[in-house]
Design a protein around this motif. Sequence first.
Motif, PDB file in Angstrom:
ATOM      1  N   VAL A  10      -1.088  43.187  -8.170  1.00 45.04           N
ATOM      2  CA  VAL A  10      -0.021  44.114  -7.792  1.00 45.04           C
ATOM      3  C   VAL A  10       0.957  44.277  -8.953  1.00 45.04           C
ATOM      4  CG1 VAL A  10       1.983  44.427  -6.274  1.00 45.04           C
ATOM      5  CG2 VAL A  10      -0.206  43.716  -5.318  1.00 45.04           C
ATOM      6  N   GLU A  11       1.277  43.215  -9.621  1.00 44.44           N
ATOM      7  CA  GLU A  11       2.174  43.274 -10.772  1.00 44.44           C
ATOM      8  C   GLU A  11       1.588  44.159 -11.872  1.00 44.44           C
ATOM      9  OE1 GLU A  11       3.993  40.018 -13.758  1.00 44.44           O
ATOM     10  OE2 GLU A  11       4.066  39.526 -11.629  1.00 44.44           O
ATOM     11  N   THR A  12       0.306  44.059 -12.099  1.00 43.09           N
ATOM     12  CA  THR A  12      -0.361  44.902 -13.090  1.00 43.09           C
ATOM     13  C   THR A  12      -0.302  46.371 -12.685  1.00 43.09           C
ATOM     14  OG1 THR A  12      -1.856  43.118 -13.708  1.00 43.09           O
ATOM     15  CG2 THR A  12      -2.548  45.347 -14.275  1.00 43.09           C
ATOM     16  N   ILE A  13      -0.577  46.642 -11.413  1.00 40.06           N
ATOM     17  CA  ILE A  13      -0.515  48.014 -10.908  1.00 40.06           C
ATOM     18  C   ILE A  13       0.885  48.586 -11.063  1.00 40.06           C
ATOM     19  CG2 ILE A  13      -0.645  49.417  -8.807  1.00 40.06           C
ATOM     20  CD1 ILE A  13      -2.940  47.556  -7.899  1.00 40.06           C
ATOM     21  N   CYS A  14       1.909  47.790 -10.796  1.00 36.15           N
ATOM     22  CA  CYS A  14       3.298  48.251 -10.906  1.00 36.15           C
ATOM     23  C   CYS A  14       3.664  48.615 -12.341  1.00 36.15           C
ATOM     24  CB  CYS A  14       4.252  47.172 -10.404  1.00 36.15           C
ATOM     25  SG  CYS A  14       4.187  46.918  -8.632  1.00 36.15           S
ATOM     26  N   ASN A  15       3.036  48.003 -13.300  1.00 40.02           N
ATOM     27  CA  ASN A  15       3.365  48.245 -14.701  1.00 40.02           C
ATOM     28  C   ASN A  15       2.627  49.440 -15.292  1.00 40.02           C
ATOM     29  OD1 ASN A  15       5.192  46.126 -14.930  1.00 40.02           O
ATOM     30  ND2 ASN A  15       3.554  44.661 -15.240  1.00 40.02           N
ATOM     31  N   ILE A  16       1.713  50.043 -14.539  1.00 37.76           N
ATOM     32  CA  ILE A  16       0.962  51.195 -15.032  1.00 37.76           C
ATOM     33  C   ILE A  16       1.715  52.466 -14.658  1.00 37.76           C
ATOM     34  CG2 ILE A  16      -1.179  52.508 -14.849  1.00 37.76           C
ATOM     35  CD1 ILE A  16      -2.579  49.856 -14.182  1.00 37.76           C
ATOM     36  N   HIS A  17       2.072  53.250 -15.665  1.00 34.46           N
ATOM     37  CA  HIS A  17       2.776  54.519 -15.440  1.00 34.46           C
ATOM     38  C   HIS A  17       2.034  55.612 -16.196  1.00 34.46           C
ATOM     39  CE1 HIS A  17       6.131  52.334 -13.743  1.00 34.46           C
ATOM     40  NE2 HIS A  17       6.080  51.524 -14.777  1.00 34.46           N
ATOM     41  N   MET A  65      -4.078  35.030  -2.089  1.00 32.94           N
ATOM     42  CA  MET A  65      -2.741  35.411  -2.502  1.00 32.94           C
ATOM     43  C   MET A  65      -2.573  35.198  -4.011  1.00 32.94           C
ATOM     44  SD  MET A  65      -0.049  36.763  -1.295  1.00 32.94           S
ATOM     45  CE  MET A  65       0.654  36.442   0.274  1.00 32.94           C
ATOM     46  N   LYS A  66      -3.253  34.187  -4.559  1.00 36.04           N
ATOM     47  CA  LYS A  66      -3.150  33.918  -5.998  1.00 36.04           C
ATOM     48  C   LYS A  66      -3.634  35.104  -6.820  1.00 36.04           C
ATOM     49  CE  LYS A  66      -4.824  29.429  -5.663  1.00 36.04           C
ATOM     50  NZ  LYS A  66      -5.562  28.325  -6.244  1.00 36.04           N
ATOM     51  N   GLU A  67      -4.640  35.799  -6.327  1.00 38.27           N
ATOM     52  CA  GLU A  67      -5.190  36.943  -7.042  1.00 38.27           C
ATOM     53  C   GLU A  67      -4.430  38.225  -6.737  1.00 38.27           C
ATOM     54  OE1 GLU A  67      -9.254  37.098  -5.909  1.00 38.27           O
ATOM     55  OE2 GLU A  67      -9.687  35.125  -6.728  1.00 38.27           O
ATOM     56  N   TYR A 107       4.823  46.766  -1.941  1.00 38.00           N
ATOM     57  CA  TYR A 107       3.723  46.099  -1.251  1.00 38.00           C
ATOM     58  C   TYR A 107       4.268  45.182  -0.165  1.00 38.00           C
ATOM     59  CZ  TYR A 107       4.827  41.808  -3.761  1.00 38.00           C
ATOM     60  OH  TYR A 107       5.456  40.698  -4.241  1.00 38.00           O
ATOM     61  N   CYS A 108       3.383  44.768   0.715  1.00 47.86           N
ATOM     62  CA  CYS A 108       3.699  43.796   1.752  1.00 47.86           C
ATOM     63  C   CYS A 108       2.566  42.784   1.775  1.00 47.86           C
ATOM     64  CB  CYS A 108       3.819  44.486   3.104  1.00 47.86           C
ATOM     65  SG  CYS A 108       4.138  43.334   4.449  1.00 47.86           S
ATOM     66  N   ALA A 109       2.902  41.520   1.779  1.00 46.97           N
ATOM     67  CA  ALA A 109       1.889  40.463   1.827  1.00 46.97           C
ATOM     68  C   ALA A 109       2.331  39.404   2.836  1.00 46.97           C
ATOM     69  CB  ALA A 109       1.702  39.857   0.449  1.00 46.97           C
ATOM     70  N   GLU A 110       1.954  39.629   4.070  1.00 49.14           N
ATOM     71  CA  GLU A 110       2.278  38.690   5.145  1.00 49.14           C
ATOM     72  C   GLU A 110       0.987  38.130   5.730  1.00 49.14           C
ATOM     73  OE1 GLU A 110       4.562  40.720   8.052  1.00 49.14           O
ATOM     74  OE2 GLU A 110       6.349  40.804   6.817  1.00 49.14           O
ATOM     75  N   LYS A 111       0.861  36.832   5.707  1.00 47.64           N
ATOM     76  CA  LYS A 111      -0.321  36.145   6.236  1.00 47.64           C
ATOM     77  C   LYS A 111      -1.584  36.762   5.661  1.00 47.64           C
ATOM     78  CE  LYS A 111       2.143  34.758  10.349  1.00 47.64           C
ATOM     79  NZ  LYS A 111       2.249  34.813  11.778  1.00 47.64           N
ATOM     80  N   SER A 112      -2.452  37.294   6.499  1.00 44.34           N
ATOM     81  CA  SER A 112      -3.697  37.885   6.001  1.00 44.34           C
ATOM     82  C   SER A 112      -3.575  39.390   5.766  1.00 44.34           C
ATOM     83  CB  SER A 112      -4.837  37.613   6.983  1.00 44.34           C
ATOM     84  OG  SER A 112      -4.567  38.256   8.204  1.00 44.34           O
TER      85      SER A 112
END
Length: 46
Positions: free
Chosen positions: A8-15, A1-3, A25-30
């Motif tokens: 995801v934040e980097t991907i969101c900033n690319i336009h 999750m740390k990575e 995105y969704c990040a639940e458990k595994s």
Amino acid sequence: MKEFLPEVETICNIHHFILVRHIGYCAEKSNKILVYEYMCNRSLDK
């Protein structure tokens, strides 16, 4: 999750007009899922 979250934040900033827009995105458990815009009648490889 740390990575995952910083990436995801980097991907969101690319336009760019030739890239599919990242919606969320969704990040639940595994489970980690990236959500992109729908490409009506097209494929990402075209």
